[in-house]
Scaffold this active site. Structure first.
Site, PDB file in Angstrom:
ATOM      1  N   SER A 435      21.242  57.821  68.506  1.00  0.00           N
ATOM      2  CA  SER A 435      20.261  56.860  67.997  1.00  0.00           C
ATOM      3  C   SER A 435      19.619  57.430  66.752  1.00  0.00           C
ATOM      4  O   SER A 435      19.770  58.614  66.435  1.00  0.00           O
ATOM      5  CB  SER A 435      19.192  56.552  69.057  1.00  0.00           C
ATOM      6  OG  SER A 435      18.380  57.690  69.299  1.00  0.00           O
ATOM      7  N   LYS A 436      18.888  56.588  66.049  1.00  0.00           N
ATOM      8  CA  LYS A 436      18.133  57.029  64.880  1.00  0.00           C
ATOM      9  C   LYS A 436      17.027  56.036  64.606  1.00  0.00           C
ATOM     10  O   LYS A 436      17.191  54.822  64.785  1.00  0.00           O
ATOM     11  CB  LYS A 436      19.029  57.126  63.638  1.00  0.00           C
ATOM     12  CG  LYS A 436      18.529  58.121  62.617  1.00  0.00           C
ATOM     13  CD  LYS A 436      18.693  59.549  63.127  1.00  0.00           C
ATOM     14  CE  LYS A 436      18.379  60.584  62.064  1.00  0.00           C
ATOM     15  NZ  LYS A 436      18.637  61.948  62.544  1.00  0.00           N
ATOM     16  N   ALA A 437      15.893  56.537  64.163  1.00  0.00           N
ATOM     17  CA  ALA A 437      14.776  55.695  63.734  1.00  0.00           C
ATOM     18  C   ALA A 437      14.503  55.970  62.267  1.00  0.00           C
ATOM     19  O   ALA A 437      14.366  57.132  61.860  1.00  0.00           O
ATOM     20  CB  ALA A 437      13.525  55.980  64.567  1.00  0.00           C
ATOM     21  N   ASP A 502      12.742  64.198  62.191  1.00  0.00           N
ATOM     22  CA  ASP A 502      13.671  64.206  61.065  1.00  0.00           C
ATOM     23  C   ASP A 502      12.825  64.265  59.788  1.00  0.00           C
ATOM     24  O   ASP A 502      11.659  64.667  59.851  1.00  0.00           O
ATOM     25  CB  ASP A 502      14.579  62.974  61.117  1.00  0.00           C
ATOM     26  CG  ASP A 502      15.874  63.151  60.315  1.00  0.00           C
ATOM     27  OD1 ASP A 502      15.957  64.104  59.512  1.00  0.00           O
ATOM     28  OD2 ASP A 502      16.797  62.339  60.478  1.00  0.00           O
TER      29      ASP A 502
END
Length: 948
Positions: A435-437, A502
């Site tokens: 996943s990534k936001a 991140d």
């Protein structure tokens, strides 16, 4: 210069208003002394315990007085001062807002203000806001509610006690004002006492409580352009348009520029339809009407069809682009499965979406498992995940100007999608999917100058909080004991996702996210955010990502005939000495290779440094230790051919932006930089001519190890390999150890208390680092073995390894819950194998975890680790074991329906072989064992011998 106090006085004839603003140019406001508060202290001392609000603790009151300004203390009545203190106490050091509306009691006798009729006091306490920004919004809101302003008092009260701490050492929240107290006297132009008894007062309170979170575009649409619209509908309209900018831009990039989208919808014939779309959204998720639509979705479809017909009849003919925009908004309402829109205490507007709503025209790609969209003041964010249980970092993107922001907005979802997809390939070794936001923060719009310093930091921190809180709204069960009603849910299943840090996410954010998850009732709050500075494994502190990048670097150099432990090699990098991956790479390479490594070029946001003879490593390490950018490289430490250029100059900016295209080295490690920096339009700049090979095209650097995600596009990677033979270790392999570490941290949080983790942290971290290097080495050796023996580029084999492991993981995971899936995978000659017991599967998880964690708490796994997570862990551990040991062709050659059953047979056969090897070591070899050895050598010995 900070605003500290505001007062407003209106002339008796209402023809003149005096505003008084008090600013503090030093950042160090005067603090009140107890001598300023004699009346207040006497009043408090005389209060009895049964007085409204009860008695006041003298020590606590004195502490509060010293946090106030002298003017605030001197000009406040004792009763009002204590009431404001009680409001202050409710919000200080939180992100809450508290509001109170009361009848005016004639505090100004003998004046026109003394008339009590239809006059009200509005008191408000807001923590961590920029006072002037909030005040502007509040005044516009009062006008919208038909309230006439008579008096305004705004005071800022500090949220810390130590005046000796200089402003430069305070957090962003401290710099923007602590707690802001607003006291407003208003005249209600409506019916008598309506503000206290009508719904209007309730709505006013709700909107005041959310004022700090509203985006300026929402306020403009609802309070300036279309006052009839209301903030709720305006927020939905602005949110949907922000969300849909990407797919709309793909439809027609010129018609759907970011600015034109908002301008278009505000036009009269479109805003009325947009309002109906917002009403449909509100009703779809209202606790009452929404339940009816869940039971009978035709109720929604009928209203949606009526809106569709009106769009076609009233907009499509004369404004086709406007019709596309409205139709897409209507489709988005249908595609929303869950939202927090009816939570009064929300920080943002968040939506759980069907992923296909974000696809552009004719876009054929794998849909992710789930997409969240969150929007609020000066930000919008996407969270994309490819499996139910998923892990990935949150990054902040802060474009340098309005045009850059518009560009990033158009590709924001694609960036989140691409990063999440890369993460899915990367997460093959752990129980969580990828996943990534991506949180896009606007630091420019509506401002004469961009946000800088503490104001910019405040905006970033606030965006992280609002986005995190919006996600938690949708994944944490409402707390009935606090009166929270269940969300209307068209998805119907709980959701599991985990965050990590991140780009531009700082330790302050990490700590807040974990604490807020606990406050919000997350079932396992310490697992929600990784890389915690205390009971966690901070990526930058321990260099966990760089440890893996370094393993692939060494393997790539050996493949090229360079032994880094014995021979010199040159390297160029993007990413600063103060960055996580680049800085730790400098430290680790110095540790492992010493004088053999020559850094010939390094670029980051501040500029670049270059030296064909190698930059001074000790100076680079100084910058790493002091967390300083490359522009701070001391000129005195440069060699004869070295140079340092700042990005503040035109020459330096150009040099920084082209360093990776100019500086030749044995290997290039992008350890920072924006996605798609090298793409199909500019990849040729990475190719040069080899003078020693009769003009043969070669890479500026023949080897690339991707420490940063998506620096090269897939098309650029392939063209560089085809045209120049550039060997690229893809990001999903090269930098995967960071997320593996995060997964280990989450397992530790499940199994250990914070106290246990901290007491054993050195041993746990040491074993984690050992495991990370081992896992990276297994894939690196397989990757280059496949590349050496078969046709294809290195990224091609990297992806095939990920697909093989993930496909096998999915097959095993599905079969572990459904024995019928296993039964249908057998031929008549197969004996049924059945679903393995947890007793059989637990050794897989045990072998995956760091030894120190196993020794401390593996006996708690069945009690502490959720079953869904355990099943994922068994499946991923077995799948990665098989692929790393047997290679991708072993898995790819198997029929998909038999993958799971063959994997389980493999697991059982491996256990038998381990027992057999143990007997051999002990010299206890039977005739049957000798026959087994002979068979194994004949079948697999040659292949093992030649490394296939």
């Amino acid at each position: 210069t900070l605003l500290r106090r505001v007062k407003l006085f209106e002339a008796l004839d209402q023809r003149f208003t005096l505003y008084i603003f008090e600013f503090d140019p030093t950042g160090e406001p005067a603090k009140a002394e107890l001598a300023n508060a004699t009346q207040i202290l006497e009043y408090a001392d005389n209060l009895s315990s049964d007085a409204p609000g009860g008695s006041v603790d003298r020590h606590d009151l004195e502490k509060y007085i010293r946090r106030c300004t002298p003017n605030h203390v001197s000009n406040s009545s004792p009763a009002r001062f204590l009431y404001h203190k009680s409001m202050y106490d409710r919000v200080v050091n939180t992100d809450e807002v508290t509001v109170s509306i009361s009848e005016y009691a004639g505090e100004y006798p003998g004046t026109a203000v003394g008339d009590r009729e239809n006059k009200f006091w509005i008191d408000c306490a807001m923590s961590r806001v920029i006072p002037m920004v909030v005040l502007r919004g509040v005044l516009r809101l009062l006008t919208n509610h038909d309230l006439h302003l008579i008096r305004v008092h705004v005071d800022m009260v500090s949220d810390h006690d130590d005046p000796s701490v200089p402003a430069t050492e305070r957090s962003a929240e401290e710099e923007v004002g602590g707690v802001t107290l607003l006291r407003l006297l208003v005249a209600d132009r409506g019916e008598a006492a309506s503000l206290l008894t009508d719904e209007r007062g309730t709505q006013l309170t709700k909107h005041l409580e959310r004022m700090k979170w509203y985006d300026e575009r929402v306020l403009k649409l609802a309070l300036d352009q279309h006052p009839w619209l209301g903030l709720d509908r305006a927020e939905i309209i602005v949110g949907l348009l922000s969300m849909l900018h990407g797919p709309l831009h793909k439809t027609n990039p010129w018609a759907f520029l970011q600015s034109s989208v908002f301008t278009s919808v505000a036009e009269e014939r479109k805003i009325t339809i947009a309002a109906r779309i917002a009403d449909l959204f509100l009703d779809k998720f209202h606790p009452d009407t929404g339940k009816q639509m869940v039971d009978d979705y035709s109720l929604f479809q009928k209203r949606a069809e009526a809106i569709h017909q009106d769009i076609q009849a009233g907009v499509a003919t004369g404004d086709p682009a406007g019709a596309i925009l409205l139709e897409k908004m209507l489709e988005a309402v249908d595609s929303t499965l869950r939202t927090n829109v009816h939570r009064d205490d929300r920080f943002s507007l968040s939506l759980r979406l069907r992923p296909d709503i974000m696809n552009g025209p004719n876009e054929d790609r794998e849909n992710p498992y789930g997409v969240f969209f969150v929007t609020g003041r000066r930000f919008s964010g996407f969270h994309v995940r490819f499996r139910d249980i998923a892990r990935g970092g949150m990054r902040l993107v802060t474009p340098r100007g309005p045009e850059a922001h518009s560009f990033e907005s158009s590709r924001q979802y694609d960036e989140a999608y691409g990063l999440a997809f890369a993460q899915q390939l990367k997460n093959k070794d752990i129980p969580e999917g990828g996943s990534k936001a991506v949180c896009l923060v606007d630091t420019h719009s509506g401002l004469s100058t961009p946000l800088k310093g503490s104001a910019r930091s405040h905006s970033l921190r606030k965006s992280v909080k609002a986005m995190t809180d919006g996600i938690l709204d949708l994944i944490v069960e409402p707390d009935a004991s606090r009166g929270e009603r269940p969300l209307v849910d068209y998805f119907g299943s709980p959701e599991f996702l985990y965050l990590g840090p991140d780009e531009q996410v700082i330790p302050e954010d990490i700590v807040w996210i974990a604490e807020h998850a606990s406050k919000r009732g997350h079932p396992s709050p310490t697992t929600f955010m990784s890389s915690k500075p205390g009971a966690g494994i901070n990526h930058k502190e321990f260099g966990v990502t760089s440890e893996g990048v370094n393993v692939y670097l060494a393997e790539a150099l050996r493949f090229m005939g360079i032994e880094p432990l014995e021979e010199k090699f040159t390297i160029s990098m993007t990413g600063g000495p103060d960055g996580d991956v680049a800085g730790n790479m400098l430290n680790i390479m110095n540790r492992d290779y010493g004088e053999n490594v020559l850094v010939v070029g390094l670029a980051d946001g501040s500029g670049c440094a270059e030296d064909p003879d190698g930059l001074d490593m000790q100076e680079l390490l100084r910058l790493f230790r002091e967390a300083r950018p490359i522009a701070d490289f001391s000129p005195s430490r440069l060699g004869a051919r070295g140079k340092v250029l700042s990005a503040d100059t035109e020459e330096g900016l150009r040099a920084r932006n082209t360093m990776h295209f100019r500086v030749r080295a044995d290997v290039f490690v992008p350890a920072g930089g924006r996605p798609s920096t090298v793409n199909v339009d500019n990849y040729a700049d990475f190719i040069t001519v080899d003078a020693d090979a009769a003009g043969k095209p070669v890479g500026i650097c023949p080897v690339v190890v991707e420490g940063a995600n998506l620096f090269f596009t897939p098309e650029a990677r392939q063209k560089l390999y085809d045209e120049a033979g550039v060997i690229i270790v893809k990001d999903s392999s090269a930098n995967k150890t960071g997320v593996i570490c995060s997964s280990y941290e989450i397992c530790s949080s499940m199994l250990l208390s914070d106290k246990e983790f901290l007491e054993n942290k050195p041993a746990i971290v040491a074993d984690v680092l050992c495991n990370l290097r081992s896992i990276a080495s297994k894939e690196a050796k397989l990757l280059f073995r496949e590349f050496r023996n078969y046709q294809g580029s290195l990224p091609h084999f990297s992806e095939r390894i990920s697909y093989a492991i993930n496909g096998l993981t999915d097959a095993i995971r599905e079969s572990l819950e459904d024995e019928e899936k296993l039964k249908v995978q057998h031929t008549l000659r197969d004996a049924p194998i059945g679903i393995p017991t947890e007793e059989e599967l637990l050794p897989l998880f045990r072998a995956h975890l760091p030894k120190a964690l196993v020794d401390l708490a593996f006996d708690r796994v069945l009690d502490k680790v959720p079953q869904a997570y355990r099943l994922n862990a068994y499946a991923s551990s077995l799948a990665s074991r098989i692929v790393y040991q047997e290679g991708i062709h072993f898995v790819e050659a198997q029929p998909k329906p038999r993958l799971a059953s063959n994997a389980i047979k493999y697991m059982r056969a491996q256990k038998e072989l381990e027992a057999f090897v143990e007997r051999m070591r002990e010299g206890d070899i039977s005739e049957e064992d000798k026959s087994t050895v002979e068979q194994i050598v004949k079948l697999n010995g040659v292949r093992s011998r030649i490394g296939l």
